[in-house]
Motif scaffolding. Structure first.
Motif, short mmCIF file in Angstrom:
data_model
loop_
_atom_site.label_atom_id
_atom_site.label_comp_id
_atom_site.label_asym_id
_atom_site.label_seq_id
_atom_site.Cartn_x
_atom_site.Cartn_y
_atom_site.Cartn_z
N LEU A 7 -5.05 -15.55 61.90
CA LEU A 7 -4.66 -14.17 61.68
C LEU A 7 -3.17 -13.99 61.91
O LEU A 7 -2.47 -13.35 61.11
N LEU A 8 -2.67 -14.58 62.98
CA LEU A 8 -1.23 -14.51 63.28
C LEU A 8 -0.42 -15.14 62.15
O LEU A 8 0.57 -14.57 61.70
N ALA A 9 -0.87 -16.29 61.66
CA ALA A 9 -0.16 -16.97 60.57
C ALA A 9 -0.21 -16.13 59.29
O ALA A 9 0.80 -16.01 58.58
N ALA A 10 -1.35 -15.52 59.00
CA ALA A 10 -1.48 -14.69 57.80
C ALA A 10 -0.58 -13.46 57.87
O ALA A 10 0.10 -13.11 56.89
N LEU A 11 -0.57 -12.80 59.02
CA LEU A 11 0.29 -11.63 59.20
C LEU A 11 1.77 -12.01 59.13
O LEU A 11 2.58 -11.27 58.56
N THR A 12 2.10 -13.14 59.71
CA THR A 12 3.48 -13.62 59.66
C THR A 12 3.91 -13.87 58.22
O THR A 12 5.01 -13.49 57.82
N ALA A 80 5.06 -20.09 64.69
CA ALA A 80 5.12 -21.55 64.53
C ALA A 80 6.46 -22.06 65.05
O ALA A 80 7.34 -22.40 64.26
N PRO A 81 6.63 -22.06 66.35
CA PRO A 81 7.95 -22.45 66.87
C PRO A 81 8.21 -23.95 66.71
O PRO A 81 7.42 -24.78 67.12
N ASP A 82 9.32 -24.24 66.05
CA ASP A 82 9.83 -25.61 66.06
C ASP A 82 11.33 -25.50 66.36
O ASP A 82 11.88 -24.41 66.39
N TRP A 83 11.98 -26.60 66.59
CA TRP A 83 13.38 -26.56 67.02
C TRP A 83 14.29 -25.98 65.95
O TRP A 83 15.27 -25.31 66.28
N ASN A 84 13.96 -26.17 64.70
CA ASN A 84 14.76 -25.59 63.63
C ASN A 84 14.69 -24.06 63.67
O ASN A 84 15.71 -23.37 63.56
#
Length: 133
Positions: A7-12, A80-84
Motif C-alpha cells: 500500500l505504501l509503495a502504491a501510494l508513493t 524505499a530508502p537507498d543511498w542514492n
C-alpha cells in the motif's frame, strides 16, 4: 487486500509524481512571471527597487518549488530508502536551506532600505517650507 508495504509503495507511486508536478508548476509559473516582469523593466524605466522585487519574488517561487520537491523526495525515500535517494534528499534539503537563508537575508535588507527611504522622505517633507497662501 494490500499489505502495508504494498500500500505504501502504491501510494508513493501515485503521490510522488503529482507532488513533483506541483513543484514543476511552481518553478515554471515563477519563471514566467519573473521573465515577464524583467522584460517590462528592461524595455521600460529602470527601477532598482522593482528589479530587486522581481528577484525576491522569483526566489520565493523557487523555494516553494524546492519545498514540494523535498516533500516528494521525503515520501519516496520513506518508501524505499537507498543511498542514492538519501543523497538526493540531502542535496535538495541543503539547497533549500541555503536559498531560504539568503532569501530571508535579502528580504530583511530590502525592508530596512525601504524603511530608511520612508524615514528620509518623511524628514524631507517636514523640512520643506510650505508656501503661504
Amino acid at each position: 487486500m494490500f499489505a502495508p508495504a504494498e500500500l505504501l509503495a502504491a501510494l508513493t507511486d501515485i503521490f510522488v509524481p503529482v507532488i513533483d508536478l506541483i513543484a514543476l508548476l511552481f518553478i515554471a509559473v515563477g519563471t514566467a512571471i519573473a521573465f515577464w516582469r524583467a522584460c517590462r523593466i528592461m524595455f521600460g524605466e529602470r527601477d532598482e527597487h522593482a528589479a530587486q522585487s522581481i528577484w525576491l519574488s522569483y526566489s520565493r517561487w523557487l523555494v516553494a518549488g524546492l519545498t514540494f520537491q523535498l516533500a516528494a523526495d521525503i515520501i519516496e525515500t520513506s518508501a524505499a530508502p537507498d543511498w542514492n535517494d538519501i543523497g538526493r534528499l540531502a542535496a535538495v534539503a541543503v539547497i533549500r536551506t541555503f536559498l531560504n537563508y539568503f532569501l530571508e537575508r535579502d528580504q530583511q535588507e530590502l525592508r530596512e532600505r525601504r524603511k530608511e527611504h520612508s524615514s528620509i522622505e518623511a524628514t524631507l517633507k517636514r523640512k520643506v517650507p510650505r508656501n503661504a497662501e
